[in-house]
Design a protein around this motif. Structure first.
Motif, PDB file in Angstrom:
ATOM      1  N   GLU A 210       0.825  -1.212   0.000  1.00 18.66           N
ATOM      2  CA  GLU A 210       0.000   0.000   0.000  1.00 18.66           C
ATOM      3  C   GLU A 210       0.865   1.272   0.000  1.00 18.66           C
ATOM      4  OE1 GLU A 210      -0.916  -2.636   1.470  1.00 18.66           O
ATOM      5  OE2 GLU A 210      -3.067  -2.747   1.847  1.00 18.66           O
TER       6      GLU A 210
ATOM      7  N   ILE B  65       1.841   2.429  -3.309  1.00 18.00           N
ATOM      8  CA  ILE B  65       0.739   3.030  -4.080  1.00 18.00           C
ATOM      9  C   ILE B  65       0.500   4.460  -3.583  1.00 18.00           C
ATOM     10  CG2 ILE B  65      -1.709   2.816  -4.716  1.00 18.00           C
ATOM     11  CD1 ILE B  65      -1.410  -0.197  -4.188  1.00 18.00           C
ATOM     12  N   ILE B  66       0.437   4.605  -2.221  1.00 15.21           N
ATOM     13  CA  ILE B  66       0.163   5.936  -1.651  1.00 15.21           C
ATOM     14  C   ILE B  66       1.245   6.922  -2.100  1.00 15.21           C
ATOM     15  CG2 ILE B  66       0.077   7.286   0.494  1.00 15.21           C
ATOM     16  CD1 ILE B  66      -1.221   4.883   1.827  1.00 15.21           C
TER      17      ILE B  66
ATOM     18  N   LEU C 189       0.871   7.736  -5.756  1.00 13.71           N
ATOM     19  CA  LEU C 189      -0.280   8.609  -5.996  1.00 13.71           C
ATOM     20  C   LEU C 189       0.044  10.048  -5.561  1.00 13.71           C
ATOM     21  CD1 LEU C 189      -3.510   6.602  -5.010  1.00 13.71           C
ATOM     22  CD2 LEU C 189      -3.030   7.722  -7.188  1.00 13.71           C
TER      23      LEU C 189
ATOM     24  N   THR D 271      -6.685  11.368  -3.564  1.00 13.50           N
ATOM     25  CA  THR D 271      -7.392  10.744  -2.421  1.00 13.50           C
ATOM     26  C   THR D 271      -8.586   9.938  -2.917  1.00 13.50           C
ATOM     27  OG1 THR D 271      -6.748  12.689  -1.146  1.00 13.50           O
ATOM     28  CG2 THR D 271      -8.385  11.240  -0.136  1.00 13.50           C
TER      29      THR D 271
ATOM     30  N   TRP E 272      -7.479   6.743  -4.360  1.00  9.91           N
ATOM     31  CA  TRP E 272      -7.115   5.829  -3.264  1.00  9.91           C
ATOM     32  C   TRP E 272      -8.365   5.148  -2.671  1.00  9.91           C
ATOM     33  CZ3 TRP E 272      -3.741   2.849  -1.350  1.00  9.91           C
ATOM     34  CH2 TRP E 272      -3.763   2.448  -0.020  1.00  9.91           C
TER      35      TRP E 272
ATOM     36  N   GLN F 288      -9.427   1.196  -2.649  1.00  8.10           N
ATOM     37  CA  GLN F 288      -9.774   0.473  -1.417  1.00  8.10           C
ATOM     38  C   GLN F 288     -11.136  -0.195  -1.563  1.00  8.10           C
ATOM     39  OE1 GLN F 288      -7.733   0.136   1.384  1.00  8.10           O
ATOM     40  NE2 GLN F 288      -6.313   0.940  -0.105  1.00  8.10           N
TER      41      GLN F 288
END
Ligand code: ADP
Length: 422
Positions: free
Chosen positions: A3, A6-7, A10, A32, A35, A39
């Motif tokens: 994760e 990815i965060i 991004l 956001t 994201w 999820q």
């Protein structure tokens, strides 16, 4: 995928784009949203997996994957354990079916829960009887009493009974507490065992009876001999009369020992080549004392072949068959003994012209102590063991006794042996 990667990707992309277009806040807001959308996708995958949890979870993100993978592993283990147990259960049920004893599982109220193939066979039951009371389907008063008395110290003992379905068969039942009020009934066929016990009792009774007669005679003579008031001449003459009963006892004991030895010792692996005419000639010479004339026993040999065997046993076979042929014939009647080739076998035949044997006795004459007419047989000096010895000698030589007989005309006893291949 992690994760964090990815965060960071991004955020980096949003910052770069934001700086480029000078809309940093909007770009971060967009990142956001992406994201959250990712999820939600992972969450949907977990939900889809939870409907079919034996499928491997396919979440891409590590933390979501871990959420479903741990229970997935537990479920897989449980499934394997259930499969193993089912297999073991099947094996156990199969095992219960191959054991020759009957096994019946009873519910607390006495109804049949399950029974194996042997139990069905022994009590003549079928799957249709499952769910019915065992006492009602086995209509044997003893067995019903036994079932109802279970728990008393008395009924801890096994029960011997006869099921109505097969009165010829003796059964033994045992009850075991399987817990929670359940009971297991074990059944076994004891017909052969009972027959053996009866045979043993009869055997002991027969031996005692056979020994008592000469013993009584001998003790009578000895009493007279020790009586000093009896004339000396009479007392001395009785010494001679002791010989026949003594000889009879000796013969009986010898026969018994021979029979026991034949039954209990395995035949020697190394057997001797034997030319049967030699064995026959020796037996004929030994039995001349029973003959009226030397020509009464006529021999005929028409085989050059030898067989493998034990000479002493074959000698005993010839003596027993020949002495019977002489004993159960009118005095002086001729007896023929021959050794001939018969097909692939060497055949030994003893033929007499005597009293013969009625057909109803033929099946039983090789039983120990069996005699067609016991009083007559004993006055002829027989022990009742001769043909039992013959039967066992032949068994040990892979052969069997064959008899044809006509009452009043005579009997023919014969047996075949496998020759040694030249
Ligand atoms: P036994 O010692 O009493 O002769 P066997 O076992 O040799 O005992 O024989 C069993 C019975 O078979 C005899 O009592 C007799 O009644 C019958 N038997 C045997 N051989 C003959 C025969 N050759 N002819 C007629 N009866 C025979």
């Amino acid at each position: 995928m992690k994760e964090l990667t990815i965060i960071l990707s991004l955020a980096l992309a949003a910052i770069l784009l934001g700086l480029l277009v000078d809309e940093l806040a909007w770009c971060l807001f967009g990142a956001t949203l992406i994201w959250i959308w990712l999820q939600a996708g992972e969450f949907r995958k977990v939900r889809a997996w939870s409907r079919r949890p034996l499928r491997r979870p396919d979440n891409g993100m590590d933390s979501w994957f871990d959420i479903s993978y741990a229970p997935y592993r537990v479920l897989l283990r449980e499934r394997q354990r259930t499969r193993d147990m089912a297999l073991r259960l099947r094996e156990l049920l199969g095992l219960a079916d191959v054991i020759p004893d009957g096994v019946i599982q009873l519910r607390p109220n006495g109804d049949i829960e399950s029974l194996n193939t042997a139990a069905k066979k022994l009590l003549h039951l079928s799957d249709k009887d499952i769910g019915l009371g065992l006492a009602t389907v086995v209509r044997s008063p003893d067995f019903v009493r036994f079932l109802s008395g279970y728990g008393d110290s008395k009924s801890d003992e096994p029960l011997d009974f006869t099921a109505a379905a097969n009165p010829e068969q003796d059964l033994e039942a045992r009850l075991f507490d399987a817990g929670g009020g359940w009971t297991v009934v074990m059944l076994r066929d004891i017909t052969a065992l009972n027959r053996l016990l009866t045979m043993r009792q009869n055997f002991v009774a027969n031996v005692s009876h056979e020994l008592r007669t000469p013993l009584t005679v001998m003790s009578g003579y000895l009493e007279t001999m020790s009586d000093e008031s009896e004339p000396e001449e009479l007392r001395l003459s009785l010494v001679e009369r002791l010989t026949p009963p003594l000889k009879r006892m000796q013969t009986l004991v010898d026969d018994l020992m021979l029979l026991t030895q034949l039954e209990s010792t395995p035949i020697a692996a190394q057997q001797d080549p034997i030319y049967l005419p030699d064995v026959v000639n020796t037996a004929v010479q030994e039995l001349q004392g029973l003959c009226e004339s030397p020509e009464q026993i006529r021999v005929h040999f028409d085989s050059q072949q030898t067989i493998l065997g034990i000479e002493t046993e074959l000698h005993s076979l010839c003596v027993n068959l020949l002495s019977n042929a002489l004993n159960y014939s009118p005095s002086g009647a001729p007896v023929d003994i021959s050794v001939t080739d018969h097909g692939d076998a060497v055949r030994l035949t003893i033929k007499d012209n005597g009293y013969g044997i009625a057909p109803e006795h033929l099946d039983r004459i090789t039983e120990r102590f069996y005699s067609v007419d016991s009083a007559d047989a004993r006055t002829r000096g027989g022990t009742g063991l001769g043909l039992a010895i013959v039967k066992h000698v032949l068994l040990r030589h892979d052969s069997s006794l064959q008899v044809t007989s006509t009452l009043g005309s005579g009997s023919t006893f014969y047996c075949d042996f496998e020759p040694i291949q030249q």
